[in-house]
Every structure is written in structure tokens, then in C-alpha cells.
Design an enzyme around this catalytic site. Structure first.
Site, PDB file in Angstrom:
ATOM      1  N   ASP A 151       7.995 -27.346  20.302  1.00 19.31           N
ATOM      2  CA  ASP A 151       9.202 -27.825  19.618  1.00 19.31           C
ATOM      3  C   ASP A 151       8.894 -29.072  18.791  1.00 19.31           C
ATOM      4  OD1 ASP A 151      10.585 -25.808  20.896  1.00 19.31           O
ATOM      5  OD2 ASP A 151      11.125 -27.088  22.598  1.00 19.31           O
ATOM      6  N   THR A 199       0.828  -1.210   0.000  1.00 16.88           N
ATOM      7  CA  THR A 199       0.000   0.000   0.000  1.00 16.88           C
ATOM      8  C   THR A 199       0.858   1.254   0.000  1.00 16.88           C
ATOM      9  OG1 THR A 199      -1.695  -1.208   1.234  1.00 16.88           O
ATOM     10  CG2 THR A 199      -1.862   1.186   1.207  1.00 16.88           C
ATOM     11  N   GLU A 226      15.976 -24.728  28.175  1.00 21.69           N
ATOM     12  CA  GLU A 226      16.547 -23.685  27.321  1.00 21.69           C
ATOM     13  C   GLU A 226      18.052 -23.839  27.182  1.00 21.69           C
ATOM     14  OE1 GLU A 226      14.658 -21.943  25.569  1.00 21.69           O
ATOM     15  OE2 GLU A 226      12.824 -22.523  26.598  1.00 21.69           O
TER      16      GLU A 226
END
Length: 622
Positions: free
Chosen positions: A505, A214, A430
Site C-alpha cells: 500500500d 495478433t 482490510e
């Protein structure tokens, strides 16, 4: 009849105004009556005999008396009887009549007219006003009904204050170069017509959401300095048959009057989907609208100087008639920006924002692969909001980096407090991701590890590619699978069992493994071909079924290949973690203490960096 809030408020104010006007007229008319005391003839005779009257004013049948002390009085006498005859009848002597002045006024003025006509006029005014109001409402309804088929396109004039040019659009050099030809067509059409060239009828902007379709269309209008009509594809179609086609005709009629100009249709796939594939029949309202667009773009009037620009992120569902030459002659593809384009886009969005001297937009561009222009604009906006919340006068690098994670993963959930056991599980999970990603040669480097909840994730590992990649190797996918499964593998090694934290995961790993086998032809057993053909029902606008172009035996082999890839990736992750258990424990200890580890600190903890695409190094790690 439906009335909006604005109309209701306007009607209430109108009635209040009319009421106040009438009340004020009556108050002005009656104000003199409230100031004068009404008396009878006997009282007046007594005051004349007592020589208290200074002046008498005769207004028809009304006598207004002014006493010597300033008091005003009023009385009504008989219609045809003179004042002198009246006083003589009551025995007033002539010498008393000479003690005051007499004034005769002709009856008239506003008081006369109001007293004569107002009692008859007010009902007629009220009835006439009510009839006029009802007729106006009916006329407005008729006008709205007649205008139902008119286009609601908004026109942006060339001299608008918020005019956009190519200078305001960063990146997309190839797309801007292609669109500059359109600008030249609009500004100097004779140069091309003299050589027999025809002005392009349509330009289709294709790209992912947020890539600036746009914005580029507005930039073309700003550069060409021509009127710009903009409308969304969904604004054509209504529940009534023929309304969409009528709006298309009205839009192009307005555009032809303003030619040369640009008509921009955003999300054209709302009306431009393939015909004959809907559940509602082959002649529905949407198809009529599409047919009218096709006729207007390449009908019996081929010399109109109107260029149609359209934007879509689903070019695969558009009707072939829209894409043929003579309709959308130009197709401009807008890709996600690379690192240089991202840096340029960040520079554009930083112009009106105060920045600290330590801000490095190049590093921000490096940490935002896959971000679109809209994502980068949102990043700067979030950074400005964060700096304001911290009562800062300028945006620093810290706010920008934190905003990257907020855009990617969501805001921090500080209220989401984990127990000590859950916190340790998250840290182990982690740390497993980060360790395997750091050690495998084809995985992306780790930039940050955190066990602070963001969005729906209890923790996250931020690993980003070193450069923008457009072609991906099989070895890269294999290492990515191992990284995804490393969190669950670390939990299994540390605690002897796994948790539900690896659900996302596992989903991503399954999708990658299936794509390797069925789309990319990277199976070692199956032939390199595409397995499965997705069949889309255009009416519903999404994939709802997959047509199998293979046998049940091949389906079993595909499932076996997917299982093999996932098992090998899980085994690789377990071997890497077992071989580097001390590094995993150090990562977990630091995460439990500090909750977040940045890239420099991470490298200090785990040691040397990996060597890219070196199978011997990989074997040594395992």
C-alpha cells in the site's frame, strides 16, 4: 554434429531393420538344412540295399534322399563322379537301383545365387550402406547450413480450417473499421488504383498486451482470403552477421510469389528499435535486419502487392524511419475494452462453453475494468477448470466471479494458516480499507472484502469503479491515497502500532503521489510542468536512469509535496476511521466469523452509501 531425438530414433530403427532383414535371408536359406539329416555314402548304400529309399534327387554335388517313411537326408559326393558309378564301386546290385526313382536337377535358383555371391556381397553392402549414410548426414548438415539464412515464417492459407474473421473479434469497432479498408485493397485493388490511390505498405497495430493485435491481423487475412505469413521479430536476429537480413529477403521473396498477401511481424520492436543507440556499436546485426526491412517495404520495387502488418506494445522505441509515410502508413491503436466491449468479448468466449441460466455476463463485465481480451479469455478458462474440479456439467456465475479474483490476485492459499492474532490484524487492515473507500465520496465502491489469502496478499479489498474512466480528477487521486493508507491507519488506531502488511500500500501510494507532482502538474505549490525526463538505453530495453531537468532546490520541494500529500491522506483515513469506529468493529467481527463479505452484506453492515463528489458530505464524515 548434433542429432535430435527424432534422428537418433530413426537411425536405431534403420539399423534394426537391416539386421532383421539379413537375419531373415540367412534363416530362409538355411531352413532346408535344418530339416534334412546329413549322412555319409556308406549309410546311403546300406539304406539302398535295405530298400528303404524312395527317391534320390541329384543337385550338382548334393544328393537329397527321401526315405519310404518320409525322412529326408542329404549327403555330399565327389564333383565329377556319376551316381551310378559311385554305387557300383560300393557293390550295389543293379536290381536294387530299380527300387527307387532318380531325379536330376540343375543347380540354380536363389539358393545357388545366395551361396555363390552372398559371402562376397554382404561386406560390400555393409560398407556401401555406411558410406551412403555418412554422405547423407553430411549433405543434411550442408543443407541446414545453406538454409540457415532462410525465413522461418509460417504460412496460413486462406482456406484453413481455423480461419478467423472480424466476426470472431469482439469490440475494437474503430480498429476493425480501419482494417476493413485494407481488406478492400487486397480484394479489389483496381478500384483504388484507377483513382490513383496507392495500396498502403504497412499497418502498425499498437496496444497493451492482450488487446488482440495478433487476432486482428489474422482476421484481416481471413476476410481478404489471401495467404498470411507470420513471424516474430525475434526470429530474424541471430548471433551470425547477415543472417537476419538474409531471412528478411527470403521472407519478402516468398511473399511476392504469393502476392497479394499479408506479412505479419509480431513484436516488431525486437528488431525495429531506434538505430545508433545501442551499446554494441551502430552497425550490429539487429540494425542490419532493420535496414533490410526498410528497403523491402519501400525500396526500388514499389508496386508489390504485399501488405506488412506489425504489432507492438512499445511504439515509443521504434525507429522513426519505420513510422514515416510509405512504410507503416496506417497506425491502428487498440485500447483496453470498455464495459460494452468486455461483455461482447465474454459472449464470444462463452460460445463453446456450457453456462447455467443464471450467468449474467454484463455483471462480469462490470467487475472486470482494466481487463484485456486475453484476461477475459483466461477468466473463462479458469471458470471452466473450476467447474470441472467441482464435478459440474455447466459453468455458473459463482465460478466466473471467483475466477475474476484468481486472475487479479492469484489462487486461494488455504494452506496459509494465520494465527488468531494475525487473522485479527488482517481483518482490521482490510476493514479499514473498505470503510474509508465506502465513505469517501470520490473513492471506488467496495464489491468484496476478504481475509482469505490470495497470491502474496494475506487479505484483500475489492473496490471497482462504477464506470470506465479515461480522465481522472485530483480529488479522485486524493481519496485513493487515503484508501491505500487506511489499512495502516486502522492498525495504528486498533493496536497502537503498525505491521509490515501495508508495504505494498505504501509503495502504491508513493507512486501515485509522485505522479501527481511530477507528471500530472497537480501540485498546489509547484508550477504545472513535468519534472524529470526518463532517458532510455534502447539496447537494454528498459528505463535505467532519469535525467533531472530541475535543480536540487526543486527536488526538495517535490519531496516535500509528496510527503504533504501522503501525510494528509493518512490523516484523512485516521479521521474517517475514528469517526466510524463502531462500523469498523462490526466489519472486523463479521470478517473474523465469515472471512468474506460481499457487497450487499457490506452495505448492510456499514449503512448508507456515500454521495459522489460532495465536499459538504465529506466534511460531515470527517
Amino acid at each position: 554434429m548434433n542429432f535430435n531425438k527424432y534422428s537418433l530414433l530413426k537411425n536405431i530403427l534403420l539399423f534394426i531393420g537391416v539386421f532383421l532383414f539379413i537375419a531373415s535371408v540367412f534363416s530362409l536359406y538355411n531352413i532346408s538344412g535344418r530339416e534334412e539329416e546329413k549322412v555319409d555314402i556308406q549309410k546311403m548304400v546300406e539304406e539302398i540295399n535295405a530298400e528303404k529309399i524312395q527317391k534320390i534327387v541329384i543337385e550338382g554335388n548334393v544328393l537329397r534322399l527321401t526315405l519310404i517313411d518320409g525322412v529326408k537326408q542329404k549327403l555330399q559326393k565327389e564333383g565329377n563322379e556319376p551316381l551310378s558309378a559311385l554305387l557300383k564301386n560300393y557293390g550295389v546290385k543293379e536290381d536294387k537301383l530299380q527300387k527307387f526313382a532318380v531325379e536330376v536337377k540343375a543347380e540354380g535358383g536363389i539358393g545357388f545365387w545366395l551361396s555363390s555371391f552372398l559371402p562376397f556381397l554382404i561386406p560390400f553392402l555393409l560398407i556401401g550402406g555406411f558410406i551412403w549414410y555418412m554422405m547423407k548426414q553430411a549433405q543434411g548438415a550442408n543443407m541446414r547450413a545453406m538454409g540457415f539464412g532462410q525465413s522461418s515464417a509460417r504460412q496460413i492459407k486462406p482456406n484453413a480450417k481455423d480461419k478467423v474473421t472480424f466476426h470472431d473479434v469482439a469490440g475494437e469497432a474503430e480498429a476493425k473499421e480501419e482494417l476493413r479498408e485494407i481488406v478492400e485493397f487486397l480484394k479489389h485493388p483496381k478500384k483504388f488504383i484507377s483513382l490513383g490511390a496507392k495500396i498502403p505498405k504497412g499497418v502498425l497495430l499498437m496496444g497493451a498486451p492482450g488487446t488482440g493485435k495478433t487476432l486482428l491481423a489474422r482476421a484481416v487475412a481471413g476476410e481478404a482470403e489471401v495467404p498470411f505469413f507470420t513471424i516474430s521479430g525475434s526470429e530474424f536476429v541471430e548471433m551470425f552477421v547477415g543472417v537476419g537480413a538474409s531471412r528478411v529477403r527470403d521472407l519478402f521473396k516468398r511473399a511476392k510469389k504469393s502476392a497479394p498477401c499479408i506479412v505479419f511481424i509480431d513484436e516488431i520492436d525486437a528488431v525495429g528499435r531506434q538505430r545508433g543507440a545501442g551499446l554494441g556499436g551502430s552497425h550490429d546485426e539487429r540494425e542490419q535486419t532493420l535496414n533490410q526491412i526498410l528497403v523491402e517495404m519501400d525500396g526500388f520495387d514499389p508496386n508489390t502487392n504485399v501488405i506488412v502488418m506489425a504489432a507492438t506494445n512499445r511504439p515509443d522505441v521504434l525507429d522513426p524511419a519505420l513510422l514515416r509515410p510509405g512504410r507503416f502508413d496506417r497506425r491502428v491503436i487498440l485500447d483496453l475494452p470498455d464495459i460494452n466491449d468486455r461483455e461482447a468479448i465474454l459472449v464470444v468466449h462463452s460460445k463453446k462453453k456450457p453456462l447455467e441460466r443464471d450467468v449474467n455476463l454484463r455483471k462480469i463485465g462490470e467487475r472486470t475494468p482494466g481487463f484485456s481480451g486475453a484476461d477475459l479469455a483466461n477468466l473463462f478458462n479458469e471458470a471452466a477448470i473450476l467447474a470441472a474440479r467441482r464435478n459440474k456439467k455447466k459453468i455458473s456465475q459463482e465460478e466466473l466471479i471467483e475466477s475474476i479474483e484468481k486472475v487479479m490476485l492469484g489462487p486461494e492459499r488455504k494452506s496459509h494458516v494465520l494465527s488468531d492474532e494475525e487473522k485479527k490484524t488482517t481483518a482490521v487492515h482490510e476493514a479499514g480499507h473498505a470503510l474509508v473507500s465506502h465513505l469517501l465520496p470520490n473513492a471506488d465502491p467496495v464489491h468484496k472484502v476478504s481475509i482469505i489469502s490470495r497470491g502474496r496478499a494475506a487479505g484483500y479489498t475489492l473496490n471497482l469503479p462504477e464506470r470506465d474512466e479515461y480522465l481522472h480528477r485530483r480529488s479522485k487521486f486524493i481519496d485513493d491515497l487515503a484508501v491505500l493508507l487506511a489499512g495502516q491507519a486502522a492498525e495504528k488506531i486498533e493496536f497502537g502500532e503498525v505491521t509490515t502488511g501495508a508495504s505494498n500500500d505504501l509503495k502504491r501510494a508513493t507512486e501515485i503521489a509522485r505522479a501527481l507532482i511530477t507528471q500530472y502538474g497537480m501540485s498546489e505549490k509547484l508550477a504545472p510542468r513535468v519534472y524529470g525526463d526518463k532517458d532510455e538505453l534502447i539496447f537494454l530495453g528498459r528505463d535505467i536512469r532519469e535525467q533531472r531537468n530541475y535543480s536540487e532546490k526543486v527536488a526538495e520541494e517535490i519531496d516535500g509535496e509528496i510527503d504533504c500529500l501522503v501525510r494528509e491522506a493518512s490523516s484523512t483515513a485516521e479521521k474517517v476511521i475514528k469517526g466510524n469506529k463502531e462500523k469498523l468493529d462490526r466489519l472486523v467481527a463479521v470478517l473474523l466469523k465469515d472471512e468474506t463479505i460481499e457487497q450487499e452484506r457490506f452495505v448492510e453492515i456499514v449503512g448508507c452509501a456515500k454521495v459522489r463528489r460532495n465536499s459538504e458530505v465529506k466534511r460531515d464524515i470527517l
